[in-house]
Each structure stands twice: as C-alpha cells, then as structure tokens.
Write an enzyme that holds these catalytic residues in place. Sequence first.
Site, mmCIF file in Angstrom:
data_model
loop_
_atom_site.group_PDB
_atom_site.id
_atom_site.type_symbol
_atom_site.label_atom_id
_atom_site.label_comp_id
_atom_site.label_asym_id
_atom_site.label_seq_id
_atom_site.Cartn_x
_atom_site.Cartn_y
_atom_site.Cartn_z
ATOM 1 N N HIS A 11 0.818 -1.214 0.000
ATOM 2 C CA HIS A 11 0.000 0.000 0.000
ATOM 3 C C HIS A 11 0.852 1.263 0.000
ATOM 4 O O HIS A 11 2.030 1.253 0.374
ATOM 5 C CB HIS A 11 -0.923 0.004 1.218
ATOM 6 N N HIS A 188 0.383 -5.537 2.117
ATOM 7 C CA HIS A 188 1.308 -4.887 3.053
ATOM 8 C C HIS A 188 2.718 -5.429 2.850
ATOM 9 O O HIS A 188 2.915 -6.458 2.194
ATOM 10 C CB HIS A 188 0.831 -5.127 4.484
#
Length: 259
Positions: A11, A188
């Site tokens: 992200h 992530h």
Amino acid sequence: MSKYKLFLLRHGEGAWNKENRFCSWVDQKLSENGVVEAQECGRLLKENGYQLDQVFTSILSRSIHTAWLVLEAMGHEWVPVTKSWRLNERHYGALIGLNRAEMALNHGEEQVKLWRRSYDITPPPIHESHPYYAEIYNDRRYSTCDVPKEELPKTESLKEVLDRLLPYWNDVIVPVIKSGQTVLISAHGNSCRALLKHLEAISETDIVNVTLPTGVPVLLELDEDLRPVKPRQLLGDQAKIQAAIKKVEDQGKVNAQNK
C-alpha cells in the site's frame, strides 16, 4: 514461457509509515504522499498497457484505499475488489505503535532488524493492557473473519503470516489466476514478502534482505504451476525505487529520521 501475470503492491505510505512507527493491525489511513503513490502506481500500470481483472486486499483501510486509487487512475473502478484479513500486515504484538528508531536505540539495531525482517522470530505478544489492544480487537471488522475472534493472533513471525495467508492464496486467489485473470494483490510489506517467499522459494536467510517500498507495483510473470519464469520486476523509476528501498531499510536504525 509466461502464462500468467500477478501484481503485488505494498500500500501507499500510511500515517505511521511517515512517523516510523510499527503500524501492523492498527487501522491507519494513507498519508498525503501515500495517496499520490497509489495514484502514480495506477497511472504507471495504465501507461504500460496493463489491465486488471480482479483485486484482493486486506481488511485494513490503507490497503483498500490504495486499491481504490489504483483502479480509479486506471479507469478500472468496476473491477471486483475482494477483502480478507488473511492479507493483513504482520501482527507486531507489543511493538505496535512504537517508533522503530527509538526501539533500535533501546534494544539495538540488530534486534529490531530481527523483529522486523526475520522469518521465524516472533515479537512479544500484545496484552489487554496495551494502548491499542481494544482498538484492534473491539473493531467490528474482526468479527467478519473466518476464525473466531479469540483465535486471531496476538503476535506473528513472518512464517506465521505465510501460514495464515497460504490457505487463502491456494483456495481463493490461485483459481482466479488460473482462470486466466490478471490479479493485483494490494496488501502490506510483510504479507507481500511472505507470498514472494512462497512463490520464489526464497530461503529463510535470504528473505531478511527482501525489501518492498510503498506504492511500487511488483510484476511477477508465472508459468502454469505459478512459478516465476523471470525475476520479479519493480515497476517505475529505478533510481527512485532504490532510494525508497534504502529508506525502508534505514527505518530500524538509531539515526532514522521521521520524514
């Protein structure tokens, strides 16, 4: 010969990335820079002629918002987005909320690197007295998981991230890829690293040195067995990518600046 394309994306920069704090399962939004990173990622994919058929994210806002911004920049708003806690960031236990540079000062840079990057070393678990315990475990999103809330982790090694991610990968994502669809996983740093370890058969020793900067798409070209046919490609300006990688690696050092 390449049969499938898979994109992995850490992200865009989050508020606590900017503050150099362990964010983990605390639900932080993207920073202003993180929004720009996600938008630039989408434009880059569009300019290079890539098209997405399905997107998978964690249930944390920074992962979801990144996916939305990428799809908007590509003109792909209609593409399905599926969310699962199994793509969440690694649970950093009692380290959540702490500043990495301050931790390096108190515990040594090597210990912090082991906590952050090693394969099977687990940080101390989070307890009910922790300032972010209630914020995490009273969050309604965790009542939607496919395991009881009391069975959710209180800390994780990278190995444990891979263990909880693999069933979702095998049962949900793999069939989509094998149907011929191009998939983006907007997740992530550690969930992407865990998946890279699995796909590329990276050793437990070498995974320590795999660093993914925020907002940089990673292209994997896979054969029919979903094994890479060429090295992973981090797409974008390579000088900027290398600078971003160094910035991530320096976060666990005593003199790291909160930029």
